[in-house]
Design an enzyme around this catalytic site. Sequence first.
Site, PDB file in Angstrom:
ATOM      1  N   GLY A  55     -47.281  -3.804  25.357  1.00 34.47           N
ATOM      2  CA  GLY A  55     -45.839  -3.609  25.484  1.00 34.47           C
ATOM      3  C   GLY A  55     -45.032  -4.197  24.342  1.00 34.47           C
ATOM      4  O   GLY A  55     -45.399  -4.090  23.169  1.00 34.47           O
ATOM      5  N   GLU A  78     -56.028 -11.446  29.247  1.00 38.39           N
ATOM      6  CA  GLU A  78     -56.684 -10.140  29.357  1.00 38.39           C
ATOM      7  C   GLU A  78     -58.156 -10.307  29.734  1.00 38.39           C
ATOM      8  O   GLU A  78     -58.774 -11.335  29.441  1.00 38.39           O
ATOM      9  CB  GLU A  78     -56.590  -9.388  28.014  1.00 38.39           C
ATOM     10  CG  GLU A  78     -55.164  -9.153  27.521  1.00 38.39           C
ATOM     11  CD  GLU A  78     -54.366  -8.150  28.367  1.00 38.39           C
ATOM     12  OE1 GLU A  78     -54.959  -7.443  29.204  1.00 38.39           O
ATOM     13  OE2 GLU A  78     -53.133  -8.090  28.183  1.00 38.39           O
ATOM     14  N   TYR A 238     -33.001  -3.386  40.456  1.00 39.01           N
ATOM     15  CA  TYR A 238     -33.278  -4.161  39.245  1.00 39.01           C
ATOM     16  C   TYR A 238     -32.231  -5.256  39.021  1.00 39.01           C
ATOM     17  O   TYR A 238     -32.405  -6.389  39.406  1.00 39.01           O
ATOM     18  CB  TYR A 238     -33.439  -3.256  38.001  1.00 39.01           C
ATOM     19  CG  TYR A 238     -34.142  -4.010  36.910  1.00 39.01           C
ATOM     20  CD1 TYR A 238     -35.510  -3.886  36.703  1.00 39.01           C
ATOM     21  CD2 TYR A 238     -33.456  -4.944  36.128  1.00 39.01           C
ATOM     22  CE1 TYR A 238     -36.164  -4.655  35.757  1.00 39.01           C
ATOM     23  CE2 TYR A 238     -34.099  -5.717  35.176  1.00 39.01           C
ATOM     24  CZ  TYR A 238     -35.458  -5.558  34.991  1.00 39.01           C
ATOM     25  OH  TYR A 238     -36.101  -6.331  34.061  1.00 39.01           O
ATOM     26  N   LYS A 247     -33.807 -12.545  35.689  1.00 38.56           N
ATOM     27  CA  LYS A 247     -33.316 -12.331  34.318  1.00 38.56           C
ATOM     28  C   LYS A 247     -32.042 -13.134  34.067  1.00 38.56           C
ATOM     29  O   LYS A 247     -31.847 -13.657  32.974  1.00 38.56           O
ATOM     30  CB  LYS A 247     -33.075 -10.839  34.054  1.00 38.56           C
ATOM     31  CG  LYS A 247     -34.372 -10.013  33.960  1.00 38.56           C
ATOM     32  CD  LYS A 247     -35.262 -10.478  32.819  1.00 38.56           C
ATOM     33  CE  LYS A 247     -36.470  -9.571  32.603  1.00 38.56           C
ATOM     34  NZ  LYS A 247     -37.486 -10.191  31.737  1.00 38.56           N
TER      35      LYS A 247
END
Length: 397
Positions: A55, A78, A238, A247
């Site tokens: 991303g 990962e 959101y 956020k």
Amino acid sequence: MAEIVIKPRIRGFICTTSHPDGCAANVKEQLQIAWTARNTKPDTYRVLVIGSSTGYGLASRIAAASLYDADTIGVFYERVGEGKKSGTPGYYNTAAFHAYAKDKGLTSININGDAFSHEIKQQTIDQIKAHMEQVDLVIYSLASPRRIDPDTGEEYRSDIRSIGDVYVGKTIDLNKEFITEVTVEPATEEGIRETVAVMGGDDLNLWTDALLNAGVLAEGARVVPFSYIGPEVTYPIYRNGTIGRAKEHLEATTAAIHLRLQSKIDGAAYISVNKAVITQASAAIPVVPLYISLLYKIMKESNVHEAPIHQMVRLLTDHIGPGQTPALDEKGRIRLDDREMVDAIQNEIDRLWPMVNTDNFRSLSDYDAYKKGFRQLFGFEVDGIDYDKPVELETEV
Ligand code: NAD
């Protein structure tokens, strides 16, 4: 070690396999896109990317290295490929990036582990000291469904929900491929608290203090986390939902970090509000894949379409790269979502949103591009790759 033919195994917004060659081709393409924007480069540029393997984080690392020959250190979480089980795409992306950096003689350090832990922060500091002395830029691009508090051991799980009211909205069922109504019960106070604990600013605070105290932030260093605002159709789930609360917390934390960096190292911290793009994180949020499918079509038709790499090139060359002064909105944020949010684009979203249904979503939106883009995140459906050819899954970084 064994070579096998690897095929996509997809359920909804999850794909459990990934293709090393396809991931490498994606990285190569991004490197080339950034290369075309190369201009003057500084003598040295040292960048730490936290969440560097997919991303926006991956794109920022690629952009820094390709535009400025930056030395980079990437932190990510990962799975490594083993035998016949493929690794996660971020691992193959990192391997491909590392090969490029090595080829160009650039320092590339990779740390695979839990960025929320004290141990990984310390490892990162040790590696910076050993190989780069300090860093000039920190990109913070983690997206995770959970976080273990490194001090208390408490596990927080993010819970993506509306706040206050039940949310009913349109979404694409990515398995059965039709438009459906999704009903989301509002979050509990506990759900809000945990989502903020995962995706808010607490971990960025810990990172900044650890880096500052260790003396590895260069004079004038910048710290840049990412946020999102988006259109009104996604507000309930959101911006006005639990993730939006997180956020807001991240943005407030960044403002406080800005003051700390300013007084201590003449540095700065800026939120970058990025545009909606296809990533593993965005695929998991209800409503967002349908919005992105519409958005991509409208932005492509208006010739203003951007993928993560275009956004990250713009972030560096226009705002926070060497010698750049960022343009900020009234809340002190960089707005890479400027092209997404213009009235002409958003009015078109507002016009199409009530009309889109199972019969017309393939023509009204760019769903096919969304689907392909999602598969490409895992290295599938990438041009020029022979998917019948066996590949080695145990790649080393
Ligand atoms: P992504 O899923 O593609 O990338 C997440 C990264 O975080 C990966 O590198 C992953 O390995 C890493 N990571 C996750 N948990 C980790 C852990 N515990 N330790 C170390 N690394 C870990 O996500 P993305 O969509 O690129 O999101 C990155 C940031 O950009 C987020 O803050 C997101 O809110 C923001 N953003 C995304 C969009 C969008 O549309 N995708 C838009 C605006 C802002």
